[in-house]
Design a protein around this motif. Structure first.
Motif, short mmCIF file in Angstrom:
data_model
loop_
_atom_site.label_atom_id
_atom_site.label_comp_id
_atom_site.label_asym_id
_atom_site.label_seq_id
_atom_site.Cartn_x
_atom_site.Cartn_y
_atom_site.Cartn_z
N MET A 1 0.88 -0.86 -0.05
CA MET A 1 -0.06 0.00 0.13
C MET A 1 0.91 1.29 0.00
SD MET A 1 -3.19 0.78 -0.06
CE MET A 1 -3.98 -0.69 0.67
N ILE A 2 0.69 2.19 -0.88
CA ILE A 2 1.34 3.37 -0.87
C ILE A 2 0.74 4.58 -0.31
CG2 ILE A 2 2.26 5.19 -2.70
CD1 ILE A 2 2.12 3.43 -4.56
N ARG A 3 1.33 5.01 0.88
CA ARG A 3 0.76 6.13 1.71
C ARG A 3 1.01 7.19 0.81
NH1 ARG A 3 4.01 5.80 6.95
NH2 ARG A 3 5.76 5.65 5.27
N LEU A 4 -0.25 8.12 0.48
CA LEU A 4 0.02 9.34 -0.31
C LEU A 4 -0.38 10.56 0.09
CD1 LEU A 4 0.03 10.12 -3.22
CD2 LEU A 4 -2.44 9.93 -3.55
N GLY A 5 0.64 11.42 -0.13
CA GLY A 5 0.15 12.84 0.54
C GLY A 5 -0.12 13.59 -0.84
N VAL A 6 -1.17 14.60 -0.57
CA VAL A 6 -1.42 15.54 -1.62
C VAL A 6 -1.11 17.00 -1.31
CG1 VAL A 6 -3.25 13.94 -2.61
CG2 VAL A 6 -3.85 15.72 -1.14
N ILE A 7 -0.66 17.60 -2.47
CA ILE A 7 -0.38 19.25 -2.27
C ILE A 7 -1.36 19.65 -3.52
CG2 ILE A 7 0.99 20.94 -3.09
CD1 ILE A 7 3.26 19.18 -2.31
N GLY A 8 -2.26 20.58 -2.87
CA GLY A 8 -3.58 21.19 -3.75
C GLY A 8 -4.74 20.72 -3.26
N THR A 9 -5.52 21.50 -3.03
CA THR A 9 -7.22 21.20 -2.69
C THR A 9 -8.09 21.59 -3.74
OG1 THR A 9 -7.07 23.34 -1.29
CG2 THR A 9 -6.28 21.37 -0.21
N ASN A 10 -7.79 21.27 -4.90
CA ASN A 10 -8.69 21.77 -5.99
C ASN A 10 -9.48 20.54 -6.58
OD1 ASN A 10 -6.60 20.38 -7.52
ND2 ASN A 10 -5.87 22.59 -7.86
N HIS A 25 -4.40 0.38 -4.44
CA HIS A 25 -2.77 0.48 -4.08
C HIS A 25 -2.26 1.54 -3.10
CE1 HIS A 25 -2.34 -2.58 -7.04
NE2 HIS A 25 -2.83 -2.07 -7.97
N TYR A 26 -3.39 2.46 -3.05
CA TYR A 26 -2.88 3.65 -2.11
C TYR A 26 -3.85 3.94 -1.19
CZ TYR A 26 -0.93 5.03 -6.70
OH TYR A 26 -0.05 5.40 -7.67
N GLN A 27 -3.43 4.68 0.06
CA GLN A 27 -4.11 5.13 1.17
C GLN A 27 -3.68 6.47 1.42
OE1 GLN A 27 -2.53 3.54 4.97
NE2 GLN A 27 -4.27 4.51 6.06
N LEU A 28 -4.62 7.28 1.42
CA LEU A 28 -4.52 8.70 1.62
C LEU A 28 -4.06 9.06 2.77
CD1 LEU A 28 -4.26 11.56 0.30
CD2 LEU A 28 -6.87 11.67 1.04
N THR A 29 -3.17 9.70 3.29
CA THR A 29 -2.59 9.83 4.84
C THR A 29 -2.30 11.30 5.07
OG1 THR A 29 -0.31 9.28 3.98
CG2 THR A 29 -1.65 7.62 4.81
N ALA A 30 -2.21 12.25 4.29
CA ALA A 30 -1.84 13.52 4.22
C ALA A 30 -2.34 14.32 3.19
CB ALA A 30 -0.14 13.74 4.48
N VAL A 31 -2.56 15.60 3.91
CA VAL A 31 -3.01 16.89 2.76
C VAL A 31 -2.25 18.16 3.15
CG1 VAL A 31 -4.79 18.35 2.09
CG2 VAL A 31 -5.22 15.95 2.32
N TYR A 32 -1.74 18.76 2.20
CA TYR A 32 -1.16 19.83 2.37
C TYR A 32 -1.80 21.31 1.75
CZ TYR A 32 2.06 24.19 1.37
OH TYR A 32 2.62 25.41 1.47
N SER A 33 -1.98 22.25 2.59
CA SER A 33 -2.47 23.42 1.94
C SER A 33 -1.63 24.64 2.49
CB SER A 33 -3.93 23.50 1.98
OG SER A 33 -4.30 24.73 1.31
N ARG A 34 -1.86 25.82 2.12
CA ARG A 34 -1.05 27.04 2.71
C ARG A 34 -1.74 27.30 4.08
NH1 ARG A 34 -1.77 31.13 -2.27
NH2 ARG A 34 -3.59 29.88 -2.35
N THR A 35 -2.99 26.80 4.45
CA THR A 35 -3.51 27.16 5.77
C THR A 35 -3.94 25.59 6.12
OG1 THR A 35 -5.77 27.55 5.02
CG2 THR A 35 -3.99 29.29 4.99
N LEU A 36 -3.81 25.54 7.38
CA LEU A 36 -4.43 24.32 7.72
C LEU A 36 -5.95 24.25 8.06
CD1 LEU A 36 -2.07 23.77 11.35
CD2 LEU A 36 -2.30 22.50 9.09
#
Length: 327
Positions: A1-10, A25-36
């Motif tokens: 399983m690929i632990r996936l982070g993403v940049i961008g909230t569109n 094949h993936y598990q979403l584990t993290a989200v980045y944006s300029r604000t929490l």
């Protein structure tokens, strides 16, 4: 399983997440944006997910194996470098970077750190693109190629009204060629390889980016014409013409249908069924490369050829990005 982070909230991030999760094949584990706050709002439908407003913290965390970057084009290269240096694998939304200098730097950096670098170019991973490749020998000697992707931008009226949307802003390394022209261009390079030469034409907006344009890739026995536009809609099929027949392709960026027209023979529909979310197949390809431990792969060659062509084409047209000055 690929632990996936993403940049961008569109919307494109949402679409990729759904595609990736559907592969198993993936598990979403993290989200980045300029604000929490924005990261948390986006991540709420995928809980439990960790949220970050620091790229460095995410890159150096132990919660992800790979990151999907869907920020504005101008940020792709600098953000990818942060994660590559931290030993994380990178899926970069197209275009991988603003210019060929940045692309080559990313490729070299990924090789140095032995991480997988991958451009999310859905057009060449869908099942019907494989159908096209297998059907090429039935056309005989190739003579003409015409690939078209013209789509009136939903943000064009905002531009006409005096606003400055990202789509038509050189600060974000955007414009018709970089936004949608790369789809048919990447398809052509994947099918036919690097051309002997290239010519480019286009029309620029006052903002400094291209509204629409045409590339012609010159091969020894045929030319491939690439038409793209963000200020008009196109409805004609793309074509690959040979002496024995022609392939008709509906919507080259996803290959909705493929038909073979051979002289004096009935038209044959070669179309195979595809997932409604065409991004599923690029997610599957990344997962395959990841499981095999691949760092050097064919997609990186295509990405570099395409970036070299778009960089040269922009120079011909006079489209200059701030990101070019930083390379």
């Amino acid at each position: 399983m690929i632990r996936l982070g993403v940049i961008g909230t569109n919307w494109i991030t949402d679409r990729f997440i759904n595609a990736a999760l559907s592969t198993g094949h993936y598990q979403l584990t993290a989200v980045y944006s300029r604000t929490l706050e924005k990261a948390s709002d986006f991540a709420s439908k995928y809980e439990p997910v960790k949220c970050y407003d620091s790229l460095d913290e995410l890159a150096n965390s132990d919660v992800i194996d790979a990151v999907y970057i869907a920020s504005p084009n101008s940020l792709h290269a600098s953000q990818a470098k942060v994660f590559i240096k931290a030993g994380k694998h990178v899926i970069g939304e197209k275009p991988l970077a603003s210019n060929i200098t940045d692309v080559q730097e990313l490729v070299e950096l990924a090789a140095e750190h032995q991480v997988l670098l991958f451009e999310a170019m859905k057009a060449i991973y869908v099942p019907n693109f494989e159908v096209i490749k297998k059907a090429l020998p039935k056309l005989g000697r190739l003579r003409k190629v015409y690939f078209s992707y013209c789509q009136y931008s939903s943000r064009y009226q905002k531009y006409l009204d005096g606003e400055n949307p990202n789509t038509f802003n050189p600060v974000f390394s955007n414009g018709s060629l970089m936004d949608i022209g790369v789809y048919p261009l990447s398809s052509a390079i994947s099918l036919f390889g690097e051309p002997n030469s290239m010519t480019a034409q286009g029309s620029l907006l006052d903002s400094g980016v291209d509204a629409h344009g045409t590339l012609v890739l010159h091969y020894p026995e045929f030319d491939a014409t690439i038409a793209h536009s963000k200020v008009s809609d196109g409805f004609i099929a793309s074509e690959i013409q040979g002496e024995q027949g022609t392939l008709l392709i509906d919507f080259i960026s996803e290959c909705h249908s493929v038909k073979l027209c051979r002289r004096d023979e009935p038209v044959v529909d070669l179309t195979v069924e595809q997932d409604e979310n065409a991004m599923r197949y690029e997610a599957e390809e990344f997962a395959r490369l990841y499981s095999e431990g691949s760092v050097s792969h064919e997609g990186l060659i295509r990405t570099q050829i395409v970036s070299a062509i778009t960089t040269q084409a922009r120079a011909i047209l006079g489209v200059r990005f701030p990101a070019d000055e930083q390379s």
